[in-house]
Design an enzyme around this catalytic site. Structure first.
Site, mmCIF file in Angstrom:
data_model
loop_
_atom_site.group_PDB
_atom_site.id
_atom_site.type_symbol
_atom_site.label_atom_id
_atom_site.label_comp_id
_atom_site.label_asym_id
_atom_site.label_seq_id
_atom_site.Cartn_x
_atom_site.Cartn_y
_atom_site.Cartn_z
ATOM 1 N N SER A 102 0.789 -1.249 0.006
ATOM 2 C CA SER A 102 -0.018 0.018 0.105
ATOM 3 C C SER A 102 0.939 1.225 0.135
ATOM 4 C CB SER A 102 -0.946 -0.131 1.269
ATOM 5 O OG SER A 102 -1.839 0.810 1.176
ATOM 6 N N ASP A 152 -10.486 -3.737 -5.146
ATOM 7 C CA ASP A 152 -9.759 -2.743 -4.247
ATOM 8 C C ASP A 152 -10.279 -1.322 -4.404
ATOM 9 O OD1 ASP A 152 -7.589 -1.444 -3.011
ATOM 10 O OD2 ASP A 152 -6.176 -2.441 -3.703
ATOM 11 N N HIS A 183 -8.265 -4.230 -0.806
ATOM 12 C CA HIS A 183 -6.904 -3.771 -0.376
ATOM 13 C C HIS A 183 -6.163 -4.695 0.147
ATOM 14 C CE1 HIS A 183 -4.413 -0.282 -1.199
ATOM 15 N NE2 HIS A 183 -4.198 -0.342 0.123
HETATM 16 C C1 MLT Z 1 -1.493 5.979 -0.020
HETATM 17 O O1 MLT Z 1 -1.940 6.906 0.533
HETATM 18 O O2 MLT Z 1 -0.257 5.806 -0.123
HETATM 19 C C2 MLT Z 1 -2.576 5.200 -0.423
HETATM 20 O O3 MLT Z 1 -3.656 5.793 -0.311
HETATM 21 C C3 MLT Z 1 -2.621 3.850 0.174
HETATM 22 C C4 MLT Z 1 -2.483 3.941 1.742
HETATM 23 O O4 MLT Z 1 -3.365 4.386 2.396
HETATM 24 O O5 MLT Z 1 -1.497 3.627 2.385
#
Ligand code: MLT
Length: 201
Positions: A102, A152, A183
């Site tokens: 992520s 996702d 996700h």
């Molecule tokens: C990010 O901000 O990198 C993406 O939205 C994924 C997350 O929330 O970690």
């Protein structure tokens, strides 16, 4: 940067650079790293940004909307940290494979977008396109695994395909793995990444 380093048994194996998701820390992905390659060095890092007390690797303006200035600054900071860590822990700087989930996958992707030869390869679990409209450095067949979910909410399927295309156009060899969920990182996805990793490294 806050981090842990575990020396692997086999110095010819890559060093795994582990990058957690939002709200995680340097300990989160150590088990995952060991599952992928038990003999490799592990360098697991905590993001330097806090969002309501949750560590991240760079700031965002809203969910899925990145602060591009901070992203650039933090990507450079992470690159310098890897360079320094390679000297301090005496591992091969040219043999680093990132594993990110992520938010951690997003900064790993941005390392590839910003710097030539910065990683030997990358496993990106549920990444997004870190930024658009920029020219990527040439990648000489850098192996990249993308794990994505058909459902996702954070990262639509088209965005995973867009990232695959951008990396491929720059010369990377990308494998895009799909699961039917959201996700989350699934066991099947981890096993697919592991199989892929052992074919490439
Ligand atoms: C990010 O901000 O990198 C993406 O939205 C994924 C997350 O929330 O970690």
């Amino acid at each position: 940067m806050n981090h842990v380093f575990y020396k692997g048994e086999d110095s010819s194996r890559p060093t795994l650079l582990l990058l957690h998701g939002t709200g995680g820390n340097e300990h989160d992905l150590v088990g995952l790293g060991k599952e992928i390659d038990i003999s490799a060095n592990i360098l697991s890092v905590r993001g330097n940004v806090l969002e309501n007390g949750m560590p991240r690797f760079f700031k965002r303006l809203a969910e899925g909307v990145f602060d591009l200035e901070d992203l650039q600054f933090r990507t450079e900071e992470l690159k310098s940290f890897i360079d320094e860590a390679a000297k301090n822990y005496e591992f091969d700087r040219d043999n680093v494979v990132a594993i990110g989930y992520s938010n951690g996958a997003n900064i790993a992707a941005n390392l590839l977008f910003e710097y030539k030869n910065v990683l030997k390869g990358a496993i990106l679990h549920h990444p997004m396109v870190p930024r658009r409209g920029v020219e990527l450095p040439r990648m000489s067949k850098t192996p990249v695994f993308i794990g994505a979910g058909k459902n996702d909410h954070m990262c639509p399927a088209t965005e995973s395909e867009e990232l695959q295309n951008l990396l491929q156009e720059a010369g990377a060899m990308v494998e895009l793995y799909w699961h039917a969920y959201g996700h989350q990182l699934t066991q099947d996805e981890v096993q697919a990444a592991k199989q892929w990793y052992h074919l490439k490294f």
